[in-house]
Design a protein around this motif. Structure first.
Motif, PDB file in Angstrom:
ATOM      1  N   ILE A   2      21.096  60.383  99.217  1.00 53.60           N
ATOM      2  CA  ILE A   2      19.785  61.009  99.015  1.00 53.60           C
ATOM      3  C   ILE A   2      19.077  61.014 100.368  1.00 53.60           C
ATOM      4  N   GLY A   3      18.492  62.139 100.749  1.00 51.65           N
ATOM      5  CA  GLY A   3      17.807  62.221 102.044  1.00 51.65           C
ATOM      6  C   GLY A   3      16.390  62.703 101.886  1.00 51.65           C
ATOM      7  N   THR A   4      15.429  62.043 102.596  1.00 52.67           N
ATOM      8  CA  THR A   4      14.033  62.490 102.525  1.00 52.67           C
ATOM      9  C   THR A   4      13.746  63.496 103.632  1.00 52.67           C
ATOM     10  N   ALA A   5      12.958  64.488 103.300  1.00 48.00           N
ATOM     11  CA  ALA A   5      12.533  65.498 104.272  1.00 48.00           C
ATOM     12  C   ALA A   5      11.417  66.316 103.642  1.00 48.00           C
ATOM     13  N   SER A   6      10.710  67.068 104.487  1.00 49.26           N
ATOM     14  CA  SER A   6       9.726  68.002 103.934  1.00 49.26           C
ATOM     15  C   SER A   6      10.474  69.220 103.381  1.00 49.26           C
ATOM     16  N   ALA A   7       9.790  69.998 102.564  1.00 52.34           N
ATOM     17  CA  ALA A   7      10.445  71.086 101.825  1.00 52.34           C
ATOM     18  C   ALA A   7      11.194  72.051 102.743  1.00 52.34           C
ATOM     19  N   ARG A   8      10.636  72.314 103.928  1.00 53.62           N
ATOM     20  CA  ARG A   8      11.288  73.304 104.802  1.00 53.62           C
ATOM     21  C   ARG A   8      12.674  72.838 105.262  1.00 53.62           C
ATOM     22  N   ASN A   9      12.950  71.518 105.154  1.00 54.01           N
ATOM     23  CA  ASN A   9      14.244  70.994 105.587  1.00 54.01           C
ATOM     24  C   ASN A   9      15.175  70.621 104.440  1.00 54.01           C
ATOM     25  N   PHE A  68      18.612  72.157 104.668  1.00 53.59           N
ATOM     26  CA  PHE A  68      19.354  71.522 105.767  1.00 53.59           C
ATOM     27  C   PHE A  68      19.972  70.199 105.295  1.00 53.59           C
ATOM     28  N   VAL A  69      19.184  69.403 104.591  1.00 50.91           N
ATOM     29  CA  VAL A  69      19.666  68.115 104.068  1.00 50.91           C
ATOM     30  C   VAL A  69      20.809  68.358 103.076  1.00 50.91           C
ATOM     31  N   GLN A  70      20.621  69.358 102.223  1.00 55.25           N
ATOM     32  CA  GLN A  70      21.638  69.699 101.216  1.00 55.25           C
ATOM     33  C   GLN A  70      22.950  70.122 101.890  1.00 55.25           C
ATOM     34  N   ALA A  71      22.831  70.888 102.983  1.00 57.36           N
ATOM     35  CA  ALA A  71      24.025  71.360 103.686  1.00 57.36           C
ATOM     36  C   ALA A  71      24.819  70.198 104.280  1.00 57.36           C
ATOM     37  N   MET A  72      24.155  69.064 104.504  1.00 57.19           N
ATOM     38  CA  MET A  72      24.862  67.885 105.021  1.00 57.19           C
ATOM     39  C   MET A  72      25.449  67.049 103.884  1.00 57.19           C
ATOM     40  N   GLY A  73      25.272  67.527 102.650  1.00 52.25           N
ATOM     41  CA  GLY A  73      25.895  66.847 101.514  1.00 52.25           C
ATOM     42  C   GLY A  73      25.016  65.831 100.823  1.00 52.25           C
ATOM     43  N   ALA A  74      23.729  65.824 101.132  1.00 55.31           N
ATOM     44  CA  ALA A  74      22.821  64.863 100.498  1.00 55.31           C
ATOM     45  C   ALA A  74      21.894  65.582  99.524  1.00 55.31           C
ATOM     46  N   GLU A  75      21.343  64.805  98.613  1.00 52.35           N
ATOM     47  CA  GLU A  75      20.356  65.331  97.657  1.00 52.35           C
ATOM     48  C   GLU A  75      18.978  65.184  98.297  1.00 52.35           C
ATOM     49  N   PRO A  76      18.276  66.308  98.565  1.00 56.91           N
ATOM     50  CA  PRO A  76      16.978  66.169  99.243  1.00 56.91           C
ATOM     51  C   PRO A  76      15.855  65.770  98.283  1.00 56.91           C
ATOM     52  N   VAL A  77      14.958  64.901  98.773  1.00 57.55           N
ATOM     53  CA  VAL A  77      13.720  64.610  98.036  1.00 57.55           C
ATOM     54  C   VAL A  77      12.572  64.623  99.038  1.00 57.55           C
ATOM     55  N   ALA A  78      11.388  64.971  98.538  1.00 57.13           N
ATOM     56  CA  ALA A  78      10.196  64.970  99.390  1.00 57.13           C
ATOM     57  C   ALA A  78       9.747  63.530  99.607  1.00 57.13           C
ATOM     58  N   TYR A  79       9.260  63.208 100.809  1.00 60.56           N
ATOM     59  CA  TYR A  79       8.701  61.879 101.041  1.00 60.56           C
ATOM     60  C   TYR A  79       7.226  61.890 100.641  1.00 60.56           C
TER      61      TYR A  79
END
Ligand SMILES: NC(=O)c1ccc[n+]([C@@H]2O[C@H](COP(=O)([O-])OP(=O)(O)OC[C@H]3O[C@@H](n4cnc5c(N)ncnc54)[C@H](OP(=O)(O)O)[C@@H]3O)[C@@H](O)[C@H]2O)c1
Length: 133
Positions: free
Chosen positions: A2-9, A12-23
């Protein structure tokens, strides 16, 4: 993962194989929704995340921070990168093999280091700022 990032990223996080969540507010709840039993490890690259870290770690989980020494008082590890040419050469070899990619956000000539510093201070650089001598 699971990776934290703002929505615009998030893509990008998903493309690296992680599940994105907003911080921010509600982060621990969002992580818990994805991993109800807790996560086995937390890597903090921002600081100020101790409360959320302890809220999402599974029993026996491990945590590390590059930005918050207080984690060491709560079972975590605070690490600091030190210049090491031999290790850097090992990393360069991994990059050459194509097993590690480095996102370069922007490249600056040496006499524009002030602009690189200003960019860094935004706290929202995606990847590395490179200064070319
Ligand atoms: N211990 C060491 O050896 C070491 C080495 C280098 C840096 N550091 C420290 O590490 C920290 C990060 O520095 P940096 O230059 O790598 O990055 P930075 O430019 O400060 O942050 C970059 C990333 O953090 C995300 N971010 C910003 N606020 C966040 C938050 N509240 N929660 C989660 N993610 C957030 C941003 O995502 P969005 O753009 O999507 O918002 C961005 O992708 C600094 O405190 C620095 O001093 C430590």
């Amino acid at each position: 993962m699971i990776g934290t990032a703002s929505a615009r990223n998030h893509a990008f996080v998903q493309a690296m194989g992680a599940e994105p969540v907003a911080y921010g507010e509600g982060l621990a709840e969002r992580v818990r929704a994805l991993a109800p039993g807790g996560v086995s490890a937390v890597a903090d690259f921002v600081g100020g995340q101790l409360e959320a870290t302890l809220a999402v770690l599974a029993p026996g989980g491990r945590n590390v921070s590059v930005a918050d020494p207080s984690v060491a008082r709560h079972g975590g590890h605070w690490i600091w990168v030190r210049p090491d040419g031999a290790k850097l050469a090992e990393l360069a070899a991994v990059v050459d093999r194509g097993a590690l990619t480095v996102e370069v956000a922007e490249t600056f000539p040496l006499d524009a280091t002030d602009r690189a510093f200003t960019a860094s201070r935004t706290g929202h650089v995606r990847g590395k700022l490179v200064i070319v001598p």
